[in-house]
Design an enzyme around this catalytic site. Sequence first.
Site, mmCIF file in Angstrom:
data_model
loop_
_atom_site.group_PDB
_atom_site.id
_atom_site.type_symbol
_atom_site.label_atom_id
_atom_site.label_comp_id
_atom_site.label_asym_id
_atom_site.label_seq_id
_atom_site.Cartn_x
_atom_site.Cartn_y
_atom_site.Cartn_z
ATOM 1 C CD GLN A 182 33.760 94.841 74.692
ATOM 2 O OE1 GLN A 182 34.345 95.850 75.086
ATOM 3 N NE2 GLN A 182 34.207 93.613 74.940
ATOM 4 C CG ASP A 224 28.377 81.042 86.166
ATOM 5 O OD1 ASP A 224 28.367 80.213 87.095
ATOM 6 O OD2 ASP A 224 29.423 81.350 85.560
ATOM 7 C CD GLU A 271 27.535 77.549 93.149
ATOM 8 O OE1 GLU A 271 27.454 77.713 91.918
ATOM 9 O OE2 GLU A 271 28.366 78.149 93.844
ATOM 10 C CG ASP A 304 28.918 77.402 83.990
ATOM 11 O OD1 ASP A 304 29.382 76.381 84.536
ATOM 12 O OD2 ASP A 304 29.582 78.102 83.210
ATOM 13 C CG HIS A 334 31.622 83.914 83.957
ATOM 14 N ND1 HIS A 334 32.025 83.538 85.212
ATOM 15 C CD2 HIS A 334 32.712 84.485 83.364
ATOM 16 C CE1 HIS A 334 33.299 83.847 85.374
ATOM 17 N NE2 HIS A 334 33.737 84.425 84.269
ATOM 18 C CG LEU A 391 29.163 91.718 76.129
ATOM 19 C CD1 LEU A 391 28.966 91.735 74.633
ATOM 20 C CD2 LEU A 391 29.543 90.320 76.593
#
Length: 883
Positions: free
Chosen positions: A629, A654, A692, A724, A858, A883
Amino acid sequence: MASGGFYGRGGRGRSILDALKQPARKPGQQEEQAQAQAAAPITPQSSDATPKPPAAPITFGRGGGLLAMMQKAQPSSQPGALAETTAPKPAPAMPFTMPIGRGLGGMKELLQKAAQGRGMPAPSQVSSRPSTSGSSTSAQPPAEPVPSSSRAPPHPSAAGAAPSPAPPSEEMSRLAIYERREAVHRSGSEGKVMPFSANHIRVKCKNSGVFQYDVKFDPVIDSKGMRIGMLNEHKAVIGQTKAFDGRLLFLPIRLPQTETVLHSQRKTDGINVTITIRLTTVVDPTQCAHLYNIVFRRIMSILDMCQVGRYYYNPHTPSQVPQHKLEVWPGYISSIKEQEGGLLLNLDASHRVLRTETVLDVMCQYRKNYNISIRDAEQPLLINRPRKKREPGEREPKIEMICLVPELCYMTGLTDEMRSDFRLMKDIAVHTRVTPMQRIIAMKKFIRSINTNDEARKQLENWGLELETETIRIEGRLLKEEKIKMRQKDFMAGPEADFGRDVTRSEVLVAVDLRNWIVLYTKKDTPRATEYIQMMKRVCPQMGIQIQEPLRRDLKDDRTETFVRNLRESVNPRVQMVVVICPTSRDDRYSAIKKFCCVECPVPSQVIISKTIGNPNKLRSVTQKIALQMNCKLGGELWAVEIPLKDLMIVGIDVYHDATKGKRSIAGFVASTNRTCTRWFSRVHFQLPHEELVNGLKTSLLSALRTYHEINHKLPEKIIVYRDGVGDGQLKVVSEHEVKQLATCFKHFPNYEPKLSVVVVQKRINTRLFYQTGPDRIDNPPPGSVMDHTITRRDWYDFFLVSQHVRQGTVSPTHYIVVHDGSSMKPDHMQRLAYKMTHMYYNWPGTVRVPAPCQYAHKLAYLVGQSIHKEPSELLSDRLFFL
């Protein structure tokens, strides 16, 4: 019934509100109450008075109505024939009458657009034919509607055909069953063919159609309840089964006359009222899905199911979890839709976790915290004010107050403390995680309960419907395993698409050496921090990452201010990475650290909870994942898959709704910047509350294109956007609004016209796929399973993809809907690309449910909305710092 975080029970498992409403379900009682309330006199109007047309298209409720979903313009009356412009509150269900309210009211919007160019007679063309002989019906001879010459053949699921046309009158020659578009069929052929089944059941339509009538009252009756009551007086003429919203009437049978005239008397003042019922349209039964869903809601009540939230559950057979004061109600999620394979019932088993402690119990627990006693004799009542939309003629909507007894109301949902209890969630999962075979058994049990219940079966038969007893069986395909490419070797992802062991034993694709990094920790965590650093020195070289000793900062306490102050003193432009070991998990401290490292002083950061690295037996595997990571956050690349397409950019979008700052929406935008789609450019945009759709797409895509050009010295030829967070009601808006925004970006570059495709990704769906391993045995489909026909949408280019492997419960496929297809890619290539992208999420050495760019978007939007609340520094935009 859920309301405000609790539900009521009358007797055993019956909602208090349901019990209070039971008397209203008796035949005719609702209409009598409505007539008694409408005591104000109404000025009579002439029979030829035409209501003024509405200023804007009319829709009822959230669903948009029955035929608003079809949007294929059936012939009907002109817009001027519509009088009501408000959404009436749905009336309670009755044994033989189903007021449509929010479900079918959207037909009015369709009717406004239907008559144009369709050859329908306007109301002025159809003469009003009141009876002169005093009989209840007019003497007009019957006539059959004439099907359009260009109408598509009947759907395979329809059992009957349209009625044979009789010699039509001039008026009836204009009446037709509307013309249907061809279904969208885009299927692939690559992969191994496999026998699948799905949680869909075929619905047979025995009737030739559903007959739509326009109902007028002379003089005009403003009260919807009174109109329904007057129409119910003539069940001998119109039949027992109907759906009526106050103006539009739907019947499963055709009345003998094209125009039927009835007479009633208004009970409030004794005035005679003439009711004119005129046939306007014959609706194909396969396109009445919204009407049939209303029928199924009635069936749920007949089967004594209790509505909690949106779905229905069985309160009589709960599974007890006494050690946590919980119980689990079994239930069903049902939805009838016209799919590519015909009219199908989507049926899925569901569960609702409810608490067995009452609201009074919770109120009494306040004594422990605040030393406040609640006396039962003076027990307060819970006030519930349900929202009610304004009725026609009302200045303000009536506010209805419902008082609930806390002693009879039970709490719903789980608290945050409960959700963080691993043992509690594990005990609940025993009841809620059901296998594919258990789902099939539950569905068959539900169908059997309908067929063996006379009243429930009658509801379907009245509309000419019949359910098959078995779930649908279809053929799907299994895509090939993907090859994972590392720096020095390649390997297959495996049948379960889990390649974590191979990744940690191989050198990463592109490694960034860790030479100047800082580790912050408290004195209490000094031993764990030392062990972690030593393990990092052992595992990083095996993955091709060279590492040096970090700068250690030993903090005197664990206050948030102490962490932030030491970060300010330690971080400088030469620091590559900051690792912060926190003694406990605290949102305020995590947010302060991320806000400093992402906004105030941009530097990649890694926050580790001390407990995570506290187990010596798991320290090696945990450290390997942390090292991977960290390499991503530094700009490294871990692995890749083969992507044959050249000059390709993949975009993920997203949206996250921020709970603070006026509930703003944060749109995360991520785009690939190299050929192997292993480097990513990111941006976020803040939007208005409850918004949205992304309005900042143009700026984000322009920045991504410029970055792509700087790296590759050319612009991409193909752009695939994975979007998404889009519901079914927004598909057309995305295909029109967002695609136009993206297309305008290309004009900023001379002679640049790339091929653009936009794919909506939906993961919160009720469709389930099952792998038919034997005649009576099913299992979860393996990763790479694709279904692109029969259960897919009739009017969209879409497919279902199972990309991940699950060891418990039932796997959920992901629904991909191609709302704009400008890339000219074959369905096989579109499906294969989506599956490849599920391998590219660097936070997990395996496949995930959605393509990696969607998951990246996301994570970015979530980090900003949950912790940072500000736009991250552009200096971090070329790395996966989130992340």
